[in-house]
Design a protein around this motif. Structure first.
Motif, mmCIF file in Angstrom:
data_model
loop_
_atom_site.group_PDB
_atom_site.id
_atom_site.type_symbol
_atom_site.label_atom_id
_atom_site.label_comp_id
_atom_site.label_asym_id
_atom_site.label_seq_id
_atom_site.Cartn_x
_atom_site.Cartn_y
_atom_site.Cartn_z
ATOM 1 N N ILE A 101 18.861 2.861 2.017
ATOM 2 C CA ILE A 101 18.765 1.867 3.104
ATOM 3 C C ILE A 101 17.463 2.076 3.873
ATOM 4 N N ASP A 102 16.949 0.981 4.405
ATOM 5 C CA ASP A 102 15.740 1.043 5.230
ATOM 6 C C ASP A 102 15.734 -0.191 6.134
ATOM 7 N N PRO A 103 15.286 -0.041 7.391
ATOM 8 C CA PRO A 103 15.273 -1.214 8.281
ATOM 9 C C PRO A 103 14.202 -2.246 7.925
ATOM 10 N N LEU A 104 13.200 -1.866 7.126
ATOM 11 C CA LEU A 104 12.084 -2.784 6.857
ATOM 12 C C LEU A 104 12.358 -3.628 5.611
ATOM 13 N N ALA A 105 12.573 -4.926 5.836
ATOM 14 C CA ALA A 105 12.957 -5.817 4.737
ATOM 15 C C ALA A 105 11.909 -5.834 3.625
ATOM 16 N N ARG A 107 19.857 0.749 9.224
ATOM 17 C CA ARG A 107 19.277 1.857 9.988
ATOM 18 C C ARG A 107 20.230 3.032 10.022
ATOM 19 N N ALA A 108 19.642 4.216 10.230
ATOM 20 C CA ALA A 108 20.421 5.461 10.259
ATOM 21 C C ALA A 108 21.497 5.436 11.341
ATOM 22 N N GLU A 109 21.188 4.770 12.461
ATOM 23 C CA GLU A 109 22.101 4.812 13.605
ATOM 24 C C GLU A 109 23.356 3.975 13.374
ATOM 25 N N ASP A 110 23.344 3.090 12.380
ATOM 26 C CA ASP A 110 24.505 2.230 12.129
ATOM 27 C C ASP A 110 24.806 2.207 10.635
ATOM 28 N N SER A 142 0.852 -1.207 0.000
ATOM 29 C CA SER A 142 0.000 0.000 0.000
ATOM 30 C C SER A 142 0.875 1.239 0.000
ATOM 31 N N TYR A 143 1.984 1.185 0.737
ATOM 32 C CA TYR A 143 2.860 2.364 0.791
ATOM 33 C C TYR A 143 3.392 2.674 -0.607
ATOM 34 N N ASP A 144 3.805 1.642 -1.296
ATOM 35 C CA ASP A 144 4.366 1.880 -2.637
ATOM 36 C C ASP A 144 3.295 2.429 -3.580
ATOM 37 N N VAL A 177 2.614 10.612 -2.558
ATOM 38 C CA VAL A 177 2.426 11.689 -1.578
ATOM 39 C C VAL A 177 3.782 12.125 -1.020
ATOM 40 N N GLN A 178 4.589 11.152 -0.574
ATOM 41 C CA GLN A 178 5.913 11.500 -0.018
ATOM 42 C C GLN A 178 6.866 11.895 -1.138
ATOM 43 N N PHE A 179 6.692 11.291 -2.290
ATOM 44 C CA PHE A 179 7.598 11.572 -3.416
ATOM 45 C C PHE A 179 7.532 13.056 -3.782
ATOM 46 N N ILE A 183 18.533 7.654 3.315
ATOM 47 C CA ILE A 183 18.305 6.900 4.561
ATOM 48 C C ILE A 183 16.806 6.817 4.840
ATOM 49 N N GLY A 184 16.320 5.599 5.078
ATOM 50 C CA GLY A 184 14.876 5.388 5.273
ATOM 51 C C GLY A 184 14.177 5.500 3.934
ATOM 52 N N THR A 185 14.748 4.831 2.939
ATOM 53 C CA THR A 185 14.326 4.985 1.537
ATOM 54 C C THR A 185 12.928 4.443 1.260
ATOM 55 N N LEU A 233 17.074 12.368 4.152
ATOM 56 C CA LEU A 233 16.076 11.542 4.842
ATOM 57 C C LEU A 233 14.723 12.203 4.602
ATOM 58 N N ASN A 234 13.874 11.544 3.831
ATOM 59 C CA ASN A 234 12.571 12.117 3.478
ATOM 60 C C ASN A 234 11.465 11.507 4.347
ATOM 61 N N SER A 235 10.935 12.305 5.276
ATOM 62 C CA SER A 235 9.898 11.842 6.212
ATOM 63 C C SER A 235 10.373 10.668 7.059
ATOM 64 N N VAL A 236 11.580 10.748 7.549
ATOM 65 C CA VAL A 236 12.197 9.644 8.279
ATOM 66 C C VAL A 236 12.712 10.074 9.661
HETATM 67 C C1 LIG Z 1 7.150 7.583 5.894
HETATM 68 S S1 LIG Z 1 8.358 6.424 5.377
HETATM 69 C C2 LIG Z 1 9.330 7.373 4.201
HETATM 70 C C3 LIG Z 1 9.965 6.499 3.153
HETATM 71 C C4 LIG Z 1 10.736 7.201 2.046
HETATM 72 N N1 LIG Z 1 11.785 8.041 2.559
HETATM 73 C C5 LIG Z 1 9.862 7.988 1.088
HETATM 74 O O1 LIG Z 1 10.145 9.154 0.831
HETATM 75 O O2 LIG Z 1 8.877 7.430 0.590
HETATM 76 C C6 LIG Z 1 9.432 6.354 6.788
HETATM 77 C C7 LIG Z 1 10.556 5.333 6.635
HETATM 78 O O3 LIG Z 1 11.494 5.515 7.712
HETATM 79 C C8 LIG Z 1 12.063 4.272 7.967
HETATM 80 N N2 LIG Z 1 12.754 4.250 9.279
HETATM 81 C C9 LIG Z 1 12.216 4.133 10.506
HETATM 82 N N3 LIG Z 1 13.181 4.115 11.443
HETATM 83 C C10 LIG Z 1 14.359 4.228 10.806
HETATM 84 C C11 LIG Z 1 15.728 4.240 11.201
HETATM 85 N N4 LIG Z 1 16.064 4.146 12.503
HETATM 86 N N5 LIG Z 1 16.696 4.347 10.260
HETATM 87 C C12 LIG Z 1 16.356 4.457 8.953
HETATM 88 N N6 LIG Z 1 15.077 4.432 8.507
HETATM 89 C C13 LIG Z 1 14.093 4.322 9.405
HETATM 90 C C14 LIG Z 1 10.869 3.338 7.921
HETATM 91 O O4 LIG Z 1 11.252 2.009 7.778
HETATM 92 C C15 LIG Z 1 10.085 3.898 6.723
HETATM 93 O O5 LIG Z 1 10.377 3.225 5.522
#
Ligand SMILES: C[S@@+](CC[C@H](N)C(=O)[O-])C[C@H]1O[C@@H](n2cnc3c(N)ncnc32)[C@H](O)[C@@H]1O
Length: 274
Positions: A74-78, A98-101, A20-22, A27-29, A50-52, A115-118
């Motif tokens: 990169i994104d933590p969600l497989a 993840r951003a922290e590592d 659904s997100y894709d 909206v985020q794009f 980061i958080g792609t 980082l877009n909405s992340v």
């Molecule tokens: C609202 S989505 C935005 C996705 C993308 N940046 C976009 O523009 O469509 C937020 C994303 O942040 C990621 N996220 C959450 N915690 C994170 C972390 N600690 N490091 C990197 N990404 C993270 C989530 O997995 C999710 O895919």
């Protein structure tokens, strides 16, 4: 300084939410482009997203850097990375992370990181900024956007009202715990992270949704399962139906029109130094 404003889990995502997100990811794009423009990304540059998510914005940026450049998302969600990989190409790769590592990356590897909405989702914001600073080249640029608690999205205001109307306005008042950061909170984080030339601005964005269901689906998908999580299934239904009624006040001939507010922040790593 808020790190996160509540317990956010990366374990609630599902293949359905990722899909659904894709599907609704435009909206985020759209607002992602307000992030990419000021970063002035050039042909041949190396960029980290980061958080792609499902990689739509990264794919656009790969077009900007061209065949001599490289974009890594990169994104933590497989499940989201699995979809992003369908967009992979010679100059565009995706990894879980993840951003922290950012230990898979070298010092001074990237010309720009975004980082877009992340950022509002990240638990250890200082640690993430330290890592970003390390992987940026001297003079490298950072851009991100966050929710700003001083200007909540219109949908969030209506959601709070719906929770109150359903008689559930207790400690779960706002069951999506991400509140974001103000300019006054962001600036010292950036300075402590070693960044220079910090600037930020709050932007109003307009979204059109067909109906309350599509808005709720979008909210659930972009919160990767952290939306209305604190409620039982019956309570969730009560909130959803109160919200569906309230959101009709935003109906226009084009659909439901709601404003969202994001703070866009930019900075760079000093040209000389580490
Ligand atoms: C609202 S989505 C935005 C996705 C993308 N940046 C976009 O523009 O469509 C937020 C994303 O942040 C990621 N996220 C959450 N915690 C994170 C972390 N600690 N490091 C990197 N990404 C993270 C989530 O997995 C999710 O895919």
């Amino acid at each position: 300084m808020p790190q996160t404003s509540g317990a956010i889990s990366l374990d609630h995502d599902t293949p359905e939410l990722a899909r659904s997100y894709d599907e609704a990811g435009l909206v985020q794009f759209r607002h992602g482009k307000f992030l990419i423009g000021p970063l002035a990304i050039k042909s041949g540059e190396h960029v980290l997203d980061i958080g792609t998510g499902t990689g739509r914005l990264a794919e656009f940026v790969a077009g900007l850097v061209g065949p001599n450049g490289q974009v890594i998302g990169i994104d933590p969600l497989a499940g989201r990375i699995e979809i992003a990989r369908l967009r992979q190409s010679d100059n565009l790769q995706f990894h879980t992370g993840r951003a922290e590592d950012l230990s898979r990356f070298d010092d001074r590897q990237f010309d720009a990181v975004y980082l877009n909405s992340v950022f509002h989702w990240i638990a250890d914001k200082s640690g993430a900024l330290r890592e970003i600073h390390r992987v940026l080249k001297p003079g490298g640029r950072l851009g991100l956007n966050v929710q700003d608690p001083s200007r909540p999205h219109q949908s969030r205001v209506l959601l709070r009202q719906a929770i109150a109307e359903a008689g559930l306005a207790d400690h779960r008042q706002d069951s999506n715990p991400v509140l974001g950061l103000t300019d006054g909170e962001l600036r010292p984080l950036f300075v402590a992270g070693g960044f220079t030339d910090y600037r930020s601005e709050l932007r109003a964005l307009t979204d059109v949704h067909a109906d309350a269901n599509s808005l709720l689906r979008w909210s659930e998908a972009s919160a990767f399962g952290n939306f209305l999580e604190a409620f039982s299934p019956a309570e969730r239904e009560q909130v959803r139906s109160a919200f569906a009624r309230l959101v009709e006040t935003k109906r226009t001939p084009e659909g439901l029109i709601l404003e969202r507010y994001l703070r866009f922040a930019f900075a760079r790593k000093a040209s000389a130094g580490n």
